[in-house]
Design an enzyme around this catalytic site. Structure first.
Site, short mmCIF file in Angstrom:
data_model
loop_
_atom_site.label_atom_id
_atom_site.label_comp_id
_atom_site.label_asym_id
_atom_site.label_seq_id
_atom_site.Cartn_x
_atom_site.Cartn_y
_atom_site.Cartn_z
N GLU A 19 -8.07 12.46 5.55
CA GLU A 19 -9.50 12.20 5.44
C GLU A 19 -9.83 11.57 4.10
O GLU A 19 -9.19 11.85 3.09
CB GLU A 19 -10.26 13.52 5.59
CG GLU A 19 -10.22 14.04 7.02
CD GLU A 19 -10.69 15.48 7.10
OE1 GLU A 19 -11.88 15.67 7.37
OE2 GLU A 19 -9.89 16.38 6.91
N CYS A 40 -13.80 9.83 -2.36
CA CYS A 40 -12.88 10.94 -2.61
C CYS A 40 -11.65 10.73 -1.73
O CYS A 40 -11.74 10.82 -0.51
CB CYS A 40 -13.63 12.23 -2.25
SG CYS A 40 -12.65 13.69 -2.51
N CYS A 82 -1.08 20.02 1.77
CA CYS A 82 -0.91 20.37 0.37
C CYS A 82 0.05 21.55 0.24
O CYS A 82 0.06 22.44 1.08
CB CYS A 82 -2.27 20.73 -0.24
SG CYS A 82 -2.25 20.90 -2.04
N CYS A 98 -4.10 27.02 -2.44
CA CYS A 98 -5.22 27.71 -3.07
C CYS A 98 -5.98 28.47 -1.97
O CYS A 98 -6.21 27.95 -0.89
CB CYS A 98 -6.15 26.71 -3.76
SG CYS A 98 -5.36 25.82 -5.10
N GLY A 136 -4.48 17.20 -0.85
CA GLY A 136 -3.23 17.06 -1.59
C GLY A 136 -3.36 17.24 -3.08
O GLY A 136 -4.46 17.31 -3.64
N GLU A 137 -2.21 17.37 -3.73
CA GLU A 137 -2.15 17.49 -5.19
C GLU A 137 -1.59 16.18 -5.74
O GLU A 137 -0.39 15.90 -5.62
CB GLU A 137 -1.25 18.69 -5.56
CG GLU A 137 -0.87 18.79 -7.02
CD GLU A 137 -2.02 18.61 -8.02
OE1 GLU A 137 -3.07 19.23 -7.87
OE2 GLU A 137 -1.85 17.80 -8.95
N SER A 188 -7.84 14.68 -10.12
CA SER A 188 -8.06 16.12 -10.27
C SER A 188 -6.76 16.84 -9.93
O SER A 188 -6.14 16.56 -8.90
CB SER A 188 -9.18 16.56 -9.33
OG SER A 188 -9.35 17.96 -9.40
N SER A 245 -8.63 21.68 -12.13
CA SER A 245 -9.27 22.73 -11.34
C SER A 245 -8.94 24.08 -11.96
O SER A 245 -7.81 24.55 -11.86
CB SER A 245 -8.76 22.69 -9.90
OG SER A 245 -9.13 21.48 -9.31
N LEU A 246 -9.92 24.66 -12.61
CA LEU A 246 -9.67 25.91 -13.35
C LEU A 246 -9.98 27.12 -12.47
O LEU A 246 -9.10 27.91 -12.17
CB LEU A 246 -10.55 25.91 -14.61
CG LEU A 246 -10.04 26.71 -15.79
CD1 LEU A 246 -8.71 26.17 -16.27
CD2 LEU A 246 -11.06 26.65 -16.94
N ASN A 280 -17.78 25.81 -0.99
CA ASN A 280 -18.09 25.39 0.38
C ASN A 280 -17.31 26.26 1.35
O ASN A 280 -16.12 26.49 1.14
CB ASN A 280 -17.72 23.92 0.58
CG ASN A 280 -18.55 23.01 -0.29
OD1 ASN A 280 -19.77 23.05 -0.25
ND2 ASN A 280 -17.89 22.22 -1.12
N1 SAH Z 1 -5.26 19.33 -5.73
C1 SAH Z 1 -6.25 18.78 -6.59
C2 SAH Z 1 -7.31 17.94 -5.89
C3 SAH Z 1 -7.90 18.48 -4.62
S1 SAH Z 1 -9.06 19.78 -4.76
C4 SAH Z 1 -6.88 19.89 -7.41
O1 SAH Z 1 -6.55 21.03 -7.21
O2 SAH Z 1 -7.67 19.58 -8.28
C5 SAH Z 1 -10.49 19.06 -5.43
C6 SAH Z 1 -11.50 20.08 -5.97
O3 SAH Z 1 -12.11 20.80 -4.89
C7 SAH Z 1 -10.85 21.13 -6.86
O4 SAH Z 1 -11.54 21.23 -8.05
C8 SAH Z 1 -10.98 22.42 -6.07
O5 SAH Z 1 -11.08 23.51 -6.92
C9 SAH Z 1 -12.22 22.16 -5.26
N2 SAH Z 1 -12.31 22.99 -4.06
C10 SAH Z 1 -11.31 23.40 -3.25
N3 SAH Z 1 -11.77 24.18 -2.27
C11 SAH Z 1 -13.10 24.25 -2.43
C12 SAH Z 1 -14.16 24.90 -1.71
N4 SAH Z 1 -13.92 25.61 -0.63
N5 SAH Z 1 -15.41 24.74 -2.17
C13 SAH Z 1 -15.68 23.99 -3.27
N6 SAH Z 1 -14.73 23.36 -3.98
C14 SAH Z 1 -13.46 23.49 -3.57
#
Ligand code: SAH
Length: 337
Positions: free
Chosen positions: A81, A95, A102, A106, A155-156, A187, A210-211, A286
Site C-alpha cells: 500500500e 507515504c 515487516c 511492533c 516495512g522497516e 522513519s 519511532s520512539l 490509530n
Molecule cells: N518501520 C518504520 C516505518 C513504518 S511505521 C518505523 O518504525 O518508523 C511509521 C510510523 O507509524 C511509526 O512512527 C510508528 O510508530 C507509527 N505507527 C505504527 N502503528 C501505529 C498506529 N497503530 N497508530 C499510529 N501510529 C502508528
C-alpha cells in the site's frame, strides 16, 4: 527488466534518447511507451516489452478526500500500500512502503502483525510514486504534485537500506522524478547500522525515529527491536548523526491510552529529548485491534508537559482511518473488512 535499470536499454544509443525516456516516465508520467510519440515505433515496442510501465493498482479515497490509498499488486502477486496525504498547508505527502510486511512486530502496528514477506526492489518503491503522481495528474486539479515522500508505510526501510537509497536517488535525480532531497524522510524503529550509514550519505534527507516509549522496559514490550537496539544506543547514534549532519531529527511518539501517555512518562520523555535539534511528533494511536487511543485531553496535557520542559513538539493529524490508510494500519488489504 526493472525500471531502475532503464539506462541499460540505451547503451550505445545517442545520449539524448535516455534523457527523453526519463522525461517521458518521470515528468510526463506516461503509463505506456506507446505514448512516447517522439520515439520510433520499434523502440516503443521494445521498451514496452522490456520495461512495461503499467502498475496494477486499486484506489481508495477517504470521505474527507484528504487521503488516497493505492493498493498495488506486484508482479509476484504480493500486495503493498501507498498513501497520499493531502495536508491543509498544500503539501501532498506520499507515504511509501519499503517491504512487503515487516520483521519488527511492533505490538501496535497492523503491518507488524501480518509478518514479513520480502524486501521491495527499487523500481517497486519508485512505482509507488509514479502511480500516485499519474493519479494526481489525471485529476486535473491545480495542486497536483507530490511534494514529500516519507518512508512510513509498510516495512522497516533500514532493513532494506540499499534499495531504499537507490530508489531515493532516482526519485531525487533531476533527470528523474526531480524531488529535492530535503523532501524525503525515512522513519526507522531504530536500526542503528542504518542511522550510521545515512549519516555518511551525501543526500540531505530527513530522519525520523519511532520512539513510542521513554523507558527500555516499556519500549521493549511495545517494540521488541528495543532488546537489540536499546534507547541509550539509539540516542547515542542519533547524537553522532547530528554531529555529522547538523540536521534536525524527529522522534515519533504514538499515544496509547493508559500505556505510554501518563504525564510522568511525558516528563521522562522530555529528559531524553535533550538536543535543540530534536523534535517530538505526537501521533494519535490509530485502531489496529489491540489498544485504545489516548483521549484528546490527555494528549494536550502530555504535550504541555513536554513544552513546559522546553521540548519542541508537533502533532500529527492522522487521516484516512475510514480506508484503513492511517499510520500503522497498512497490511496489504483494501478497505475496512
Ligand atoms: N518501520 C518504520 C516505518 C513504518 S511505521 C518505523 O518504525 O518508523 C511509521 C510510523 O507509524 C511509526 O512512527 C510508528 O510508530 C507509527 N505507527 C505504527 N502503528 C501505529 C498506529 N497503530 N497508530 C499510529 N501510529 C502508528
Amino acid at each position: 527488466m526493472p525500471l531502475h535499470n532503464l539506462h541499460q536499454h540505451f547503451i550505445g544509443q545517442v545520449k539524448y534518447r535516455l534523457k527523453q525516456a526519463q522525461r517521458a516516465v518521470y515528468q510526463d508520467l506516461i503509463d505506456n511507451w506507446s505514448k512516447a510519440i517522439n520515439f520510433p515505433l520499434e523502440l516503443r515496442e521494445s521498451l514496452n516489452k522490456d520495461y512495461p510501465l503499467e502498475v496494477k493498482a486499486e484506489f481508495f479515497i477517504s470521505k474527507n478526500n484528504k487521503a488516497v490509498k493505492a493498493l498495488i499488486t506486484l508482479a509476484d502477486g504480493q500486495k503493498i500500500e501507498t498513501v497520499l496525504l493531502k495536508n491543509s498547508d498544500g503539501r501532498n505527502s506520499l507515504c511509501v512502503s519499503s517491504q512487503v510486511g515487516c520483521q519488527i512486530s511492533c505490538r501496535f502496528c497492523a503491518t507488524g502483525q501480518m509478518g514479513y514477506k520480502r524486501d521491495l526492489e527499487p523500481d517497486e518503491i519508485i512505482n509507488q510514486a509514479l502511480v500516485m503522481a499519474r493519479y494526481l495528474k489525471s485529476l486535473n486539479v491545480s495542486n497536483h504534485k507530490i511534494t514529500n515522500i516519507i518512508f512510513m508505510g509498510m516495512g522497516e526501510p533500514f532493513l532494506n537500506y540499499d534499495n531504499v537509497i537507490w530508489a531515493i536517488k532516482i526519485l531525487n535525480d533531476s533527470e528523474g522524478f526531480n524531488l529535492g532531497a530535503r523532501h524525503f524522510s525515512i522513519s526507522t524503529c531504530g536500526v542503528i547500522p542504518g542511522i550510521q550509514k545515512l549519516a555518511k550519505e551525501k543526500l540531505q534527507i530527513n530522519l525520523a525515529i519511532s520512539l513510542n516509549a521513554p523507558t527500555n522496559e516499556l519500549r521493549s514490550k511495545l517494540m521488541p527491536i528495543n532488546k537489540k537496539y536499546s534507547l541509550e544506543k539509539v540516542m547515542a547514534t542519533v547524537n553522532d548523526y547530528i554531529k555529522r549532519t547538523g540536521r534536525q531529527v524527529m522522534f515519533e511518539y504514538l499515544l496509547i491510552k493508559g500505556v505510554n501517555d501518563s504525564l510522568f512518562m511525558a516528563k521522562q520523555l522530555s529528559q531524553i529529548i535533550n538536543n535543540h535539534l530534536f523534535v517530538v511528533n505526537l501521533i494519535p494511536y490509530n485502531p489496529t485491534g489491540k489498544f485504545k487511543a489516548s483521549d484528546k485531553k490527555q494528549i494536550m496535557a502530555f504535550k504541555k508537559v513536554l513544552e513546559d520542559n522546553r521540548v519542541k513538539v508537533t502533532q500529527r493529524n492522522s487521516f484516512g482511518q475510514d480506508i484503513m490508510a492511517a499510520c500503522g494500519q497498512l497490511a496489504g488489504r483494501g478497505s475496512r473488512k
